[in-house]
Design an enzyme around this catalytic site. Structure first.
Site, PDB file in Angstrom:
ATOM      1  N   ASP A 169       7.184  72.040 -20.689  1.00  0.00           N
ATOM      2  CA  ASP A 169       8.177  72.381 -19.465  1.00  0.00           C
ATOM      3  C   ASP A 169       8.243  71.198 -18.563  1.00  0.00           C
ATOM      4  O   ASP A 169       7.354  71.029 -17.856  1.00  0.00           O
ATOM      5  CB  ASP A 169       7.500  73.634 -19.119  1.00  0.00           C
ATOM      6  CG  ASP A 169       8.717  74.171 -17.911  1.00  0.00           C
ATOM      7  OD1 ASP A 169       9.624  74.025 -18.247  1.00  0.00           O
ATOM      8  OD2 ASP A 169       7.924  74.667 -16.867  1.00  0.00           O
ATOM      9  N   GLU A 195      11.837  71.677 -22.953  1.00  0.00           N
ATOM     10  CA  GLU A 195      12.922  72.336 -22.430  1.00  0.00           C
ATOM     11  C   GLU A 195      14.047  71.529 -22.232  1.00  0.00           C
ATOM     12  O   GLU A 195      14.053  70.273 -21.668  1.00  0.00           O
ATOM     13  CB  GLU A 195      12.495  72.876 -21.286  1.00  0.00           C
ATOM     14  CG  GLU A 195      13.483  74.077 -20.745  1.00  0.00           C
ATOM     15  CD  GLU A 195      13.373  74.437 -19.427  1.00  0.00           C
ATOM     16  OE1 GLU A 195      12.300  75.372 -19.197  1.00  0.00           O
ATOM     17  OE2 GLU A 195      13.915  74.367 -18.438  1.00  0.00           O
ATOM     18  N   ASP A 222       4.564  77.324 -14.974  1.00  0.00           N
ATOM     19  CA  ASP A 222       5.022  75.934 -16.020  1.00  0.00           C
ATOM     20  C   ASP A 222       3.982  76.140 -17.298  1.00  0.00           C
ATOM     21  O   ASP A 222       4.624  75.819 -18.313  1.00  0.00           O
ATOM     22  CB  ASP A 222       4.792  74.895 -15.222  1.00  0.00           C
ATOM     23  CG  ASP A 222       5.370  74.777 -13.778  1.00  0.00           C
ATOM     24  OD1 ASP A 222       6.611  74.213 -13.541  1.00  0.00           O
ATOM     25  OD2 ASP A 222       4.540  75.485 -12.814  1.00  0.00           O
TER      26      ASP A 222
END
EC number: 3.1.21.10
Lengths: 176, 176
Positions: free
Chosen positions: A7, A68, A141
């Site tokens: 992330d 991501e 996260d």
């Protein structure tokens, strides 16, 4: 299949390693956050992200890296840092010939909760359940990085095998 | 002072090396473009940008790297690739302890043409004149990279010296 989910972020870059195959219980191998000081200059922050990602790749030897997908539409203020951290993660993986997959936030949420519009708490709760953890990973996260890895394991196993074959072929071509 | 200017991009990343000091004629040491195939996957394109930038750093040993500051406001469609290529350039420089400076497009245009709203042709014409070239460097990304390097040499020499001292200190600290 062992996947490192990332992330991306400059201040906090979530990282999580999950092992398993679609349709079987999954196992969390590791989870954490790569942090860089907000007052350091951008170049040094990117070097710190690189060192952190390299350490996770060295230690856990994932077969895939799932990052991501960053959109420029929202979060205009922080999106550049996110794009830059994601570039470093993709670079580290591709340099080793590890295939990189990008998943959008809504793909990830839909994969783990059934809804592309789920909130952070819901994602955290499902990650906790799916990996049989005693508590949701903190910070968010870190949970998001695990969700990315789970999403990758569950989405298109056939596509993964194809991508892995291509990556292997390409990295062989480059070192030849 | 020897500066590598980088006009970041995935398809074409302009690179140009300029040597000189403010108030004296400048010399172009080299100019070119690092290209990556649009049909390759993002990870491999970032690896190709890294290899290209590393080659320029190896060959020309710049004391500073000046990169165009990417804004998320405009060019939404291509801005992510630009941000990612710029991250790779900054990473390569910072890893070697070379100070990285970011200049906005309007700072660069203002430095070489006197107007922050100058067009590409005007920038190309002034780069040609300032470096005493026989023709404007092509493509525009190459000319822009040279303009970035010129801008860096002309802006705030005192600031450059400070930044270099800090970078040297930081890189010493890291290897210790």
């Amino acid at each position: 299949m062992r996947v490192l989910g990332v992330d991306p972020g400059l201040t906090r870059c979530g990282v999580g390693v999950v092992e398993g195959v679609a349709g079987r219980p999954l196992t969390m191998i590791g989870v954490g956050v790569v942090r860089t000081p907000a007052d350091a200059d951008l170049g040094h922050r990117l070097v710190a992200v690189e060192q952190g990602i390299e350490q996770w790749l060295d230690e856990h030897r994932p077969e895939f890296v799932a990052v991501e997908r960053v959109f420029s539409q929202h979060n205009v203020r922080t999106v550049m840092g996110t794009a830059q951290a994601s570039a470093v993660a993709m670079l580290c993986a591709a340099r080793r010939g590890i295939p990189v997959a990008l998943h959008t936030p809504s793909e990830v949420k839909a994969a783990v909760t059934g809804s592309g519009r789920a909130d952070k708490a819901q994602v955290g709760a499902m990650v906790t359940r799916l990996l049989r953890l005693s508590a949701p990973p903190k910070p968010a996260d870190a949970a998001d990085a695990l969700a990315l890895a789970i999403c990758h394991i569950w989405r298109a196993p056939a596509q993964n095998r194809l991508q892995q074959a291509v990556a292997l072929h390409t990295s062989k071509g480059r070192t030849a």
